[in-house]
Write an enzyme that holds these catalytic residues in place. Structure first.
Site, mmCIF file in Angstrom:
data_model
loop_
_atom_site.group_PDB
_atom_site.id
_atom_site.type_symbol
_atom_site.label_atom_id
_atom_site.label_comp_id
_atom_site.label_asym_id
_atom_site.label_seq_id
_atom_site.Cartn_x
_atom_site.Cartn_y
_atom_site.Cartn_z
ATOM 1 C CG LEU A 1 49.944 68.431 88.607
ATOM 2 C CD1 LEU A 1 49.908 69.911 88.868
ATOM 3 C CD2 LEU A 1 50.836 67.702 89.593
ATOM 4 C CG MET B 1 46.565 57.842 83.651
ATOM 5 S SD MET B 1 45.397 56.619 83.015
ATOM 6 C CE MET B 1 43.844 57.462 83.300
ATOM 7 C CE LYS B 2 46.215 66.749 83.668
ATOM 8 N NZ LYS B 2 45.203 67.040 84.705
ATOM 9 C CG LEU B 3 47.248 63.741 76.970
ATOM 10 C CD1 LEU B 3 47.894 63.397 75.641
ATOM 11 C CD2 LEU B 3 46.875 65.226 77.027
#
Length: 302
Positions: free
Chosen positions: A128, A177-179
């Site tokens: 998220l 992608m979240k990182l």
């Protein structure tokens, strides 16, 4: 929407991890008509709230697994995800989908996906972006790593709590992608905290600093919630903990190490949070904007 003759709202959903983000997400799932099973680890208040909205409390994680077709996990990191997946496994039927909304280590994500595939269970990562406010409003951003078939199954449920959903690629790609996303936001936080410390050291009040940045090209939503704490004293404006930020930047560094990428900026941001962690910033109510306090202390301001 129909899937094999069954209304999507009849899909039995489970949810584990009813913290700052998870409670609002779960409330939107049950509020949009999905049968929802929940499980409380420690805090009873979110469970009681969701039961009042017609959710059902599972006796244990295996019970939640038996009674759910799609299960969302919103936990603090990969060790917690691994622990919960191990407890769910005995109750999981073939065709169940586990969706990890935590910010997790992509290496662990891919390994769990392989292990569950041997049991006929699908795994997706759907981390998220944004804050608990948007979780309750149903307007979170979500980046998904999944096969096209699994994405088609889980997208309507994710849409109950997310306003922007991007299918990034295969399993693990959502977490990668979240990182990257968190590297940018937490890098901003480290820059803001250091800029504020320097501004005050050279005699420019924080209000004057803000009057230049706000509304200009350097302004953004993250800046505004960060400054709501630093400038306005609203310490609840951006409830993402320093400890989670530090964890995410360590995961990013591990990913970069595997990719043999030099991370001058990411390592600097990580070290800003490492300093805060080493100096008392590891509490449940020590949030990212409070990094300004620790950076000020590092520069001799009490």
């Amino acid at each position: 929407m129909q899937t094999q003759g069954i209304s999507m709202s009849e899909t039995r959903v489970g949810f584990v991890g009813l913290g700052l983000m998870g409670q609002g997400m779960a409330a939107n799932i049950v509020g949009k008509g999905y049968p929802l099973s929940v499980y409380a680890h420690r805090n009873r208040a979110p469970i009681e709230d969701l039961i009042s909205r017609s959710a059902v409390e599972a006796a244990d994680l295996a019970d939640l697994g038996r009674n759910s077709e799609v299960i969302f996990l919103c936990l603090s990191g990969s060790p917690q995800v691994e622990e919960v997946v191990a407890a769910l496994k005995p109750g999981l039927a073939r065709g169940t989908v586990l969706v990890d909304c935590s910010t997790s280590d992509p290496v662990v994500t891919e390994r769990l996906a392989r292990e569950l595939a041997a049991q006929g269970v699908d795994f997706a990562d759907a981390p998220l972006s944004r804050t608990p406010k948007e979780a309750w409003a149903g307007t979170l951003d979500c980046m998904v790593g999944a096969t096209p078939e699994v994405f088609a199954r889980i997208q309507p449920i994710i849409a109950t709590w997310a306003g922007k959903i991007v299918h990034i690629g295969g399993v693990g790609d959502g977490h990668r992608m979240k990182l990257l996303n968190n590297f940018i936001s937490l890098g901003y936080a480290a820059i803001y905290a250091e800029a504020i410390a320097l501004s005050e050291k050279v005699g420019i009040p924080i209000a004057s600093f803000d009057s230049v940045i706000r509304g200009g090209r350097m302004d953004c939503g993250f800046y505004q919630t960060f400054m709501a704490s630093a400038l306005e004293g609203n310490r609840e404006a951006h409830r993402f903990t320093i400890s989670n930020a530090y964890k995410d930047l360590r995961y990013l560094e591990s990913m970069a190490n595997d990719a043999k990428v030099v991370t001058n900026m990411a390592s600097a941001a990580k070290n800003a949070f490492a300093y805060a962690m080493a100096n008392g910033g590891d509490g449940a109510e020590d949030y990212v904007p409070h990094l300004t306090d620790f950076t000020a202390k590092l520069n001799g301001k009490s």
